[in-house]
Design an enzyme around this catalytic site. Sequence first.
Site, PDB file in Angstrom:
ATOM      1  N   ALA A  62       0.897  -1.207   0.074  1.00  0.00           N
ATOM      2  CA  ALA A  62       0.008   0.034  -0.077  1.00  0.00           C
ATOM      3  C   ALA A  62       0.996   1.366   0.023  1.00  0.00           C
ATOM      4  O   ALA A  62       0.491   2.286  -0.616  1.00  0.00           O
ATOM      5  CB  ALA A  62      -0.920   0.211   1.351  1.00  0.00           C
ATOM      6  N   TYR A 119       7.210  -8.489  20.586  1.00  0.00           N
ATOM      7  CA  TYR A 119       6.783  -7.704  19.450  1.00  0.00           C
ATOM      8  C   TYR A 119       6.555  -6.163  19.825  1.00  0.00           C
ATOM      9  O   TYR A 119       7.249  -5.355  19.400  1.00  0.00           O
ATOM     10  CB  TYR A 119       5.368  -7.904  18.811  1.00  0.00           C
ATOM     11  CG  TYR A 119       5.189  -7.153  17.875  1.00  0.00           C
ATOM     12  CD1 TYR A 119       5.461  -7.031  16.377  1.00  0.00           C
ATOM     13  CD2 TYR A 119       3.811  -6.129  18.058  1.00  0.00           C
ATOM     14  CE1 TYR A 119       5.091  -6.025  15.471  1.00  0.00           C
ATOM     15  CE2 TYR A 119       3.418  -5.277  17.126  1.00  0.00           C
ATOM     16  CZ  TYR A 119       3.932  -5.305  15.992  1.00  0.00           C
ATOM     17  OH  TYR A 119       3.609  -4.523  14.842  1.00  0.00           O
TER      18      TYR A 119
END
Length: 259
Positions: A19, A150
Amino acid sequence: MTDNSVAIVTGAAQGLGAAITRALLRQGYKVCVTDVQETKGKSFVQELQKEFGPGAVIFSLCDVTKEEDLKRTFDLTVGTFKTVNLLVNNAGIVWEQNPRKTIDVNLMGPIFGCQLALKYMGKTNGGKGGVVINIASTGGFLPAAALPCYHASKHAIIGLTRSYGLPYHLERDGVLFGAVCPHFIDTDILRNPKTLVEGLDVVTNNQSMMSPDYVAQGVLKILEDRISGGTLVVSKEKGYQYIGTQKELDDFTCTVKPL
């Protein structure tokens, strides 16, 4: 953006990276798409070349955990387009069961990228300056019981961006650093079997999921606003909002809760 605007986007074969690549091409950038997925990456580039022209986009097979791969990508980009003035450190994984791999991809990759950007773009090395945009996360500000490794990597990206974003690097080398910090994005990364950990259904079932195209606009906003060290949070609840103070973080967490 100028006629000589050239970008490298890592992890760009799919999802947010794809994107971002499309958003930059629409703005007139030439783009080097990099990814570890060679077949998917080359197929994506062929698709883009049909839409934007064969001279607008190239592919580089690149594992961001290997500094030599990133260097080769910079060399290929400069050799093809004569310059490079934007790096988007987008490649990232969610893999709690493999903390070392998570840190290597999510943190060491951007560190290598930032260092090479200064080498290739920095005025002290003969460059003309440029921009580095790191893709962080709201996980860089908020804790998460389900994804501690994460979130640790994304906390580090915030520190990396703000440190490189201090006036020293901009004044010395003309390189501006910023970070896009999205909330939940509707991409395959959260549905990969490697990411499945207890509590992750809180993420994949969350109604705050955003499209990659919506988040990609955050990259364009940083390019327009040019706030070095800026950390731009992107969420459905708040839209596009820079967070730089504790009060701004407190206001943000009133609507976006930790996992």
